[in-house]
Each structure stands twice: as structure tokens, then as C-alpha cells.
Design an enzyme around this catalytic site. Structure first.
Site, PDB file in Angstrom:
ATOM      1  N   LYS A  44       0.886  -1.225   0.033  1.00 10.89           N
ATOM      2  CA  LYS A  44      -0.092  -0.026   0.117  1.00 10.89           C
ATOM      3  C   LYS A  44       0.742   1.263   0.132  1.00 10.89           C
ATOM      4  O   LYS A  44       0.740   2.051  -0.508  1.00 10.89           O
ATOM      5  CB  LYS A  44      -0.792   0.070   1.326  1.00 10.89           C
ATOM      6  CG  LYS A  44      -1.816  -0.971   1.235  1.00 10.89           C
ATOM      7  CD  LYS A  44      -2.933  -0.724   2.338  1.00 10.89           C
ATOM      8  CE  LYS A  44      -2.334  -0.482   3.742  1.00 10.89           C
ATOM      9  NZ  LYS A  44      -3.139  -0.649   4.795  1.00 10.89           N
ATOM     10  N   LYS A  45       2.113   1.229   0.668  1.00 15.87           N
ATOM     11  CA  LYS A  45       2.506   2.524   1.122  1.00 15.87           C
ATOM     12  C   LYS A  45       4.022   2.538   0.722  1.00 15.87           C
ATOM     13  O   LYS A  45       4.779   3.356   0.789  1.00 15.87           O
ATOM     14  CB  LYS A  45       2.641   2.808   2.320  1.00 15.87           C
ATOM     15  CG  LYS A  45       1.233   3.083   3.075  1.00 15.87           C
ATOM     16  CD  LYS A  45       1.343   3.237   4.610  1.00 15.87           C
ATOM     17  CE  LYS A  45      -0.026   3.252   5.150  1.00 15.87           C
ATOM     18  NZ  LYS A  45      -0.304   3.869   6.512  1.00 15.87           N
TER      19      LYS A  45
END
Length: 131
Positions: A44-45
């Protein structure tokens, strides 16, 4: 009995995390929390959490208003987790507004406002700049 489920990374635990978890618990009789795995957080990051998933699970498990904690392996498995834990309500921060409406046939979905002026990303950036 109303079972509430929520998900998050819960890295660098702060008052915003406490607030959303307490608000989520107040909406039901049981709070189930999915803690994002290290691998999911990276996807996600594009960075790993500061605290490993085992430590983050331990932190969330220690809260008196949390009834059950598990590792979330994939965003696409939200519906499977909702069914597995028989959740009646999915609660997410409003930064995810609309992203999980696709589970509304299985349970209610509510997006709560985030605590103003605090985020894990901001905290990490402040610490990095201070070094």
C-alpha cells in the site's frame, strides 16, 4: 449483539488510533480489528511499518475496547474477513470514503472522520527531519 469490524496498520500508535477504535467500539457490542500485515503495508505505502506486525497486534490486543485482533493479509479479502467474523458493521476512516462500499450487501459500512492534525505518516516525517 452487533459486531463491528475495522482495519488498519496502527503503526506508531497515536491518539487518532485510540479515537477511531473507541468510536468503532461504541457502535456495537464487539470490536474486531484487522491489523495490516507487514507485506500488505508495503504494497500500500511502499515502505514497511516502523513496528512489526506482531508488535502492532500486541498493542491493539492490549486495548480494553478491542475484543479480537487478526492479521489482514489483503485488501481484497475484506468481504472474506467480514463473513468469517460475522460482522454487522464495517468502520473505516473517511480517508477510505467509498472504497469499501462494495461490501454493503453483506454488512453496513460507515466512514468516520479522522482526528484532525495527526497521522502516522506526518509523525514519521517529523521524526526523520529532526535527525
Amino acid at each position: 449483539m452487533k459486531r463491528v469490524i475495522t482495519f488498519g496498520t496502527f503503526d506508531v500508535f497515536h491518539i487518532g488510533h485510540v479515537n477511531i477504535l473507541k468510536r468503532a467500539r461504541s457502535l456495537g457490542t464487539e470490536l474486531i480489528v484487522g491489523v495490516s500485515s507487514d507485506a500488505l503495508n508495503y504494497s500500500k505505502k511502499e515502505r514497511y511499518p516502523i513496528y512489526c506486525q506482531e508488535d502492532r497486534v500486541e498493542i491493539i490486543s492490549s486495548l480494553k475496547f478491542v475484543d479480537h485482533v487478526f492479521i489482514e493479509e489483503s485488501l481484497e479479502l475484506k468481504l472474506d474477513y467480514i463473513k468469517k467474523y460475522n460482522a454487522d458493521l464495517l468502520v473505516m476512516g473517511n480517508d477510505w470514503e467509498g472504497r469499501f462500499d462494495w461490501v454493503k450487501n453483506e454488512c453496513e459500512v460507515l466512514y468516520l472522520p479522522r482526528t484532525p492534525s495527526i497521522s502516522t505518516t506526518e509523525i514519521i516525517e517529523i521524526v526523520r527531519r529532526a535527525q
